[in-house]
Design an enzyme around this catalytic site. Structure first.
Site, PDB file in Angstrom:
ATOM      1  N   LYS A 120       0.843  -1.193   0.000  1.00  0.00           N
ATOM      2  CA  LYS A 120       0.000   0.000   0.000  1.00  0.00           C
ATOM      3  C   LYS A 120       0.882   1.250   0.000  1.00  0.00           C
ATOM      4  O   LYS A 120       1.988   1.250   0.558  1.00  0.00           O
ATOM      5  CB  LYS A 120      -0.911  -0.028   1.232  1.00  0.00           C
ATOM      6  CG  LYS A 120      -1.980   1.050   1.268  1.00  0.00           C
ATOM      7  CD  LYS A 120      -2.888   0.869   2.479  1.00  0.00           C
ATOM      8  CE  LYS A 120      -3.978   1.937   2.553  1.00  0.00           C
ATOM      9  NZ  LYS A 120      -4.876   1.735   3.714  1.00  0.00           N
ATOM     10  N   SER A 123      -9.723   2.057   2.390  1.00  0.00           N
ATOM     11  CA  SER A 123      -8.791   2.891   1.652  1.00  0.00           C
ATOM     12  C   SER A 123      -7.735   2.092   0.878  1.00  0.00           C
ATOM     13  O   SER A 123      -6.973   2.660   0.090  1.00  0.00           O
ATOM     14  CB  SER A 123      -8.075   3.844   2.624  1.00  0.00           C
ATOM     15  OG  SER A 123      -7.267   3.123   3.553  1.00  0.00           O
ATOM     16  N   SER A 165     -10.398  -0.451   6.255  1.00  0.00           N
ATOM     17  CA  SER A 165      -9.613  -0.198   5.048  1.00  0.00           C
ATOM     18  C   SER A 165      -8.883  -1.404   4.483  1.00  0.00           C
ATOM     19  O   SER A 165      -8.505  -1.399   3.310  1.00  0.00           O
ATOM     20  CB  SER A 165      -8.607   0.928   5.302  1.00  0.00           C
ATOM     21  OG  SER A 165      -9.265   2.162   5.404  1.00  0.00           O
TER      22      SER A 165
END
Length: 536
Positions: free
Chosen positions: A126, A203, A227
């Protein structure tokens, strides 16, 4: 330079890292399902590689059936095409990955030794995982072109690198990582791996959509309100939200980084449950508490479970009613678990889910979005529309008011634990876990997410419970029915109106397994038991 010019420059910079021979001459405009399209256009040998498990590839490197370079090239090629289709990457650094893979292959050929259990295996990250020389912009235009130094490198990245991992991409996030969709002014809209009309979640939408496309097998995400789990659900992956600090967060770039009441946690999403377990165990076996003072010194534990589990099923949390395929998925789970000899009981939140959700949202916005307002003011970029309450001029709380939030949360945790521990099945066994929807739908139109719809994921963060996502089924003809129920509130009405079989046809249906705090080993083992029961 305007924020629009900076954002365009950053997007151009990322795309320039894709080899020319991997660029579409003309981007296809009729690709609904990126995963299926990639299977149809990529070389058969590469498609075969990316459909193996991480543990299978580990064995093939050891047996010299495949080299790290061959594996890395297959994943880089697929990630390059996936990014052009669904906009999932925030950083691309294939040259660095190829150099690392060649170095590892030469090392193995020369010494006969592997660097570690991840020797030569590509791992995606990420955006917020810090690597030297690369941005961790977390969706802000102001943080573009500010590469991290060697000293900034995230502890968890160092652990994986020392185990032999090959890093090749970082993946897209929304502004401040505070949305259940993945859109930023910097990188634009990320799309779902299986339906380009739908959201990948957020997210960690870039991470899960890349894994959904099999441009990666496993990668790191983070979670403060869902997320990790929301995007994993929308792409049909396995994923874990571990309890606070079980996996090291040290030197990971974060928004609202030092908010202490409900901290963000880090963990993997994966195509395969055995890979997920291997990955989590590898990190814990590295003794991360010696590198991150916030990690508790809990070794990996072998868990013995009773042959007959007592499992709670939460069909509706009282805030938003699940769509028909999600309801069917829970019914299917209950039926399969009963047939496998387990006790299944109904479970409802002992504290209203709305209470948990409201208090958590107050905690997450305790500064009145001051950090975000300060950051976007640097370039003049606007806030993304997915932020809830941003335009409501939220009041920044005092320290005393913030401590009061901590008191409410602590009291809720105690009350919830007490209710759980006093719950047993017909034969007297304490409830081992409960299973709920991970989300009320299997996705929603890209760009339209609102943070208040996280009511099925918030409790794990608020209570700090371990949570594992598992795929259950897919939206099929059985679900071609109308949503017939009385909405609980305006949000529920909105969700009911969203249901459209044609829009969601073929999408993964997942469920969420809740265990108590620091029960990661148990939760993964239960996930394995539940997954096996589903196969019968």
């Amino acid at each position: 330079m305007t924020w629009q010019e900076i954002a365009q420059q950053k997007r151009d910079s990322v795309n320039s890292q894709i080899p020319k021979e991997w660029l579409f001459e003309e981007k296809p405009t009729d690709v609904r399902n990126a995963y299926e399209y990639l299977n149809s256009v990529l070389p058969a040998e590469e498609t075969a590689i990316v459909h193996k498990s991480l543990l299978e590839l580990q064995r093939e490197i050891k047996d010299k059936t495949l080299t790290s370079y061959e594996i890395t090239k297959a994943f880089c090629h697929r990630a390059a095409l996936a990014h052009q289709l669904i906009n999932c990457c925030s950083e691309i650094f294939f040259d660095r990955a190829f150099a690392r893979a060649k170095e590892l292959d030469e090392y193995y050929e020369t010494t006969g030794e592997l660097k570690g259990p991840l020797h030569g295996l590509p791992i995606s990250l990420k955006d917020q995982i810090n690597l030297e020389g690369l941005d961790s912009s977390i969706g802000y235009v102001s943080l573009a072109f500010h590469p991290k130094s060697k000293d900034d490198t995230s502890v968890i990245a160092e652990i994986l690198y020392d185990a032999g991992a090959v890093f090749y991409v970082k993946t897209a996030v929304p502004m401040a990582m505070m949305a259940a969709d993945t859109f930023s002014n910097l990188h634009g809209q990320t799309l779902n791996a299986f339906n380009n009309k739908l959201s990948p979640g957020g997210s960690s939408g870039g991470e899960s959509s890349l894994i959904g496309c099999r441009g990666s097998l496993i990668g790191l995400s983070t979670d403060i309100g869902g997320s990790i789990r929301i995007p994993a659900t929308f792409q049909g992956l396995f994923a874990i939200r571990a309890s606070t600090g079980r996996l090291p967060y040290c030197k990971v770039t974060n928004s609202y980084a030092y908010q202490p009441i409900v901290p963000s946690v880090i963990g993997p999403s994966a195509q395969n449950l055995q890979d997920l377990e291997f990955f989590v165990k590898l990190i814990i076996d590295s003794k991360p508490w010696l590198k991150d003072p916030k990690c508790p010194p809990i070794e990996w534990r072998q868990v013995e479970l009773p042959k007959k589990l007592t499992i709670g099923i939460m069909k509706n949390n009282g805030v938003i009613t699940p769509h028909p395929p999600v309801q069917r998925g829970l019914e299917l789970l209950a039926e399969k678990l009963k047939k496998a000899g387990h006790e299944v009981i109904e479970w409802e939140h002992p504290i209203p889910a709305q209470t948990l959700k409201d208090n958590l949202l107050e905690i997450l916005t305790a500064d009145g979005y001051r950090e975000t307002k300060n950051e976007i003011a640097k370039t003049g970029e606007p806030p993304i529309p997915q932020f809830l309450g941003y335009e409501d001029d939220l009041k920044e709380l005092t320290v005393t008011e913030h401590w009061q939030q901590a008191k409410i949360k602590y009291e809720c945790q105690q009350a919830y634990d007490k209710a759980w521990l006093s719950t047993s099945g017909p034969s007297g066994g304490r409830m081992d876990c409960f299973i709920s929807p991970a989300w009320e739908s299997t996705s929603y139109p890209a760009g339209e997410a609102k943070i208040y719809h996280c009511s099925y994921t918030y409790p794990a963060n608020y209570l700090d419970y371990t949570s594992v996502i598992i795929p259950v089924t897919k939206v099929s003809e059985e679900d071609n029915v109308e949503a017939v129920y009385e909405p609980l509130n305006d949000f529920d009405q909105e969700t009911k109106e969203l249901w459209d079989y044609k829009l969601f046809e073929g999408m993964p249906v997942c469920a969420q397994i809740y265990c108590m705090r620091y029960e990661e080993e148990k939760a993964i083992k239960i996930a394995d038991i539940v997954t096996e029961a589903l196969k019968q």
